[in-house]
Design a protein around this motif. Structure first.
Motif, PDB file in Angstrom:
ATOM      1  N   VAL A  26       0.773  -1.218  -0.073  1.00  0.00           N
ATOM      2  CA  VAL A  26      -0.083  -0.547   0.099  1.00  0.00           C
ATOM      3  C   VAL A  26       0.957   1.236  -0.400  1.00  0.00           C
ATOM      4  CG1 VAL A  26      -1.492   1.141   1.074  1.00  0.00           C
ATOM      5  CG2 VAL A  26      -1.948  -0.899   0.798  1.00  0.00           C
ATOM      6  N   ILE A  29       1.703   1.655  -3.401  1.00  0.00           N
ATOM      7  CA  ILE A  29       1.171   2.661  -4.195  1.00  0.00           C
ATOM      8  C   ILE A  29       0.484   4.149  -4.167  1.00  0.00           C
ATOM      9  CG2 ILE A  29      -1.943   1.506  -4.562  1.00  0.00           C
ATOM     10  CD1 ILE A  29      -1.201  -1.158  -3.372  1.00  0.00           C
ATOM     11  N   ARG A  30       0.226   4.056  -2.769  1.00  0.00           N
ATOM     12  CA  ARG A  30       0.261   5.659  -2.530  1.00  0.00           C
ATOM     13  C   ARG A  30       1.489   6.304  -3.153  1.00  0.00           C
ATOM     14  NH1 ARG A  30      -2.656   4.883   3.522  1.00  0.00           N
ATOM     15  NH2 ARG A  30      -4.451   3.850   2.728  1.00  0.00           N
ATOM     16  N   ASN A  36      -6.207   6.121  -5.917  1.00  0.00           N
ATOM     17  CA  ASN A  36      -6.312   5.013  -4.803  1.00  0.00           C
ATOM     18  C   ASN A  36      -7.347   4.766  -3.677  1.00  0.00           C
ATOM     19  OD1 ASN A  36      -4.608   4.868  -2.674  1.00  0.00           O
ATOM     20  ND2 ASN A  36      -3.730   5.784  -3.918  1.00  0.00           N
ATOM     21  N   GLN A  37      -7.969   3.868  -3.697  1.00  0.00           N
ATOM     22  CA  GLN A  37      -8.580   3.359  -2.486  1.00  0.00           C
ATOM     23  C   GLN A  37      -8.205   1.549  -1.929  1.00  0.00           C
ATOM     24  OE1 GLN A  37     -12.627   3.718  -3.515  1.00  0.00           O
ATOM     25  NE2 GLN A  37     -12.554   5.798  -3.471  1.00  0.00           N
ATOM     26  N   THR A  38      -8.386   1.191  -0.868  1.00  0.00           N
ATOM     27  CA  THR A  38      -8.241   0.021   0.398  1.00  0.00           C
ATOM     28  C   THR A  38      -8.998   0.145   1.075  1.00  0.00           C
ATOM     29  OG1 THR A  38      -5.828   0.274  -0.267  1.00  0.00           O
ATOM     30  CG2 THR A  38      -6.130  -1.354   1.157  1.00  0.00           C
ATOM     31  N   THR A  43      -6.872  -3.992  -3.449  1.00  0.00           N
ATOM     32  CA  THR A  43      -7.759  -1.775  -2.708  1.00  0.00           C
ATOM     33  C   THR A  43      -7.389  -1.756  -4.977  1.00  0.00           C
ATOM     34  OG1 THR A  43      -5.483  -1.825  -1.675  1.00  0.00           O
ATOM     35  CG2 THR A  43      -4.820  -0.480  -3.537  1.00  0.00           C
ATOM     36  N   THR A  44      -8.290  -0.696  -5.522  1.00  0.00           N
ATOM     37  CA  THR A  44      -8.354  -0.316  -6.281  1.00  0.00           C
ATOM     38  C   THR A  44      -7.561   0.989  -6.939  1.00  0.00           C
ATOM     39  OG1 THR A  44     -10.233  -1.217  -5.911  1.00  0.00           O
ATOM     40  CG2 THR A  44      -9.973   0.593  -7.869  1.00  0.00           C
ATOM     41  N   ILE A  45      -7.001   1.074  -8.289  1.00  0.00           N
ATOM     42  CA  ILE A  45      -6.236   2.076  -8.538  1.00  0.00           C
ATOM     43  C   ILE A  45      -6.961   2.339 -10.085  1.00  0.00           C
ATOM     44  CG2 ILE A  45      -4.363   1.295  -7.055  1.00  0.00           C
ATOM     45  CD1 ILE A  45      -2.971  -0.031 -10.401  1.00  0.00           C
ATOM     46  N   GLU A  46      -6.770   3.935 -10.249  1.00  0.00           N
ATOM     47  CA  GLU A  46      -7.039   3.858 -11.513  1.00  0.00           C
ATOM     48  C   GLU A  46      -5.915   4.657 -12.518  1.00  0.00           C
ATOM     49  OE1 GLU A  46     -10.535   6.564 -13.880  1.00  0.00           O
ATOM     50  OE2 GLU A  46      -9.864   7.079 -11.221  1.00  0.00           O
ATOM     51  N   CYS A  52      -0.727   1.245 -14.576  1.00  0.00           N
ATOM     52  CA  CYS A  52      -1.597   0.493 -13.069  1.00  0.00           C
ATOM     53  C   CYS A  52      -0.563  -0.890 -13.319  1.00  0.00           C
ATOM     54  CB  CYS A  52      -2.944  -0.413 -13.542  1.00  0.00           C
ATOM     55  SG  CYS A  52      -3.804   1.654 -13.696  1.00  0.00           S
ATOM     56  N   LEU A  86     -13.210   5.876 -10.384  1.00  0.00           N
ATOM     57  CA  LEU A  86     -13.383   5.631  -9.193  1.00  0.00           C
ATOM     58  C   LEU A  86     -13.279   5.937  -7.719  1.00  0.00           C
ATOM     59  CD1 LEU A  86     -10.821   3.572  -7.030  1.00  0.00           C
ATOM     60  CD2 LEU A  86      -9.647   5.910  -6.777  1.00  0.00           C
TER      61      LEU A  86
END
Length: 102
Positions: A26, A29-30, A36-38, A43-46, A52, A86
């Motif tokens: 994470v 990712i951040r 992004n959302q976890t 976790t979802t990324i755009e 990606c 997202l």
């Protein structure tokens, strides 16, 4: 493009926890700057396909520091020409529910 994914090390701490390995992923990712959302499972990324997949590879590499084997599960929504999905998809869902009185 939205990608929801889960990365898990093949081994865990004595109590079965994987939070340290997941935290390493994470953090990658951040730091990527991608939206992004976890949550507790994924976790979802755009971003673009290349953005990606690059971030997912880096996150897998980070988890790989904790175990010799890594599991990756992913689901992608590939929709060229769209961004802000997202949050946009959820906003449209909430509006539809509100319109139904729910």
């Amino acid at each position: 493009m939205l990608v929801a994914f889960s990365i898990t090390p093949s081994t865990s701490g004595e109590d079965g926890a994987v939070h340290d390995a997941v935290a390493a992923a994470v953090a990658v990712i951040r730091a990527s700057g991608l939206p992004n959302q976890t949550d507790s499972m994924f976790t979802t990324i755009e971003g673009s396909w290349d953005e990606c997949m690059s971030v997912i590879k880096q996150a897998c590499d980070a988890v790989g520091e904790f175990a010799p084997r890594v599991s990756l599960v992913l689901k992608a929504d590939i929709r060229p020409g769209f961004s802000g999905e997202l949050t946009g998809k959820v906003e449209r869902l909430e509006a539809a529910l509100e319109a139904r009185g729910r």
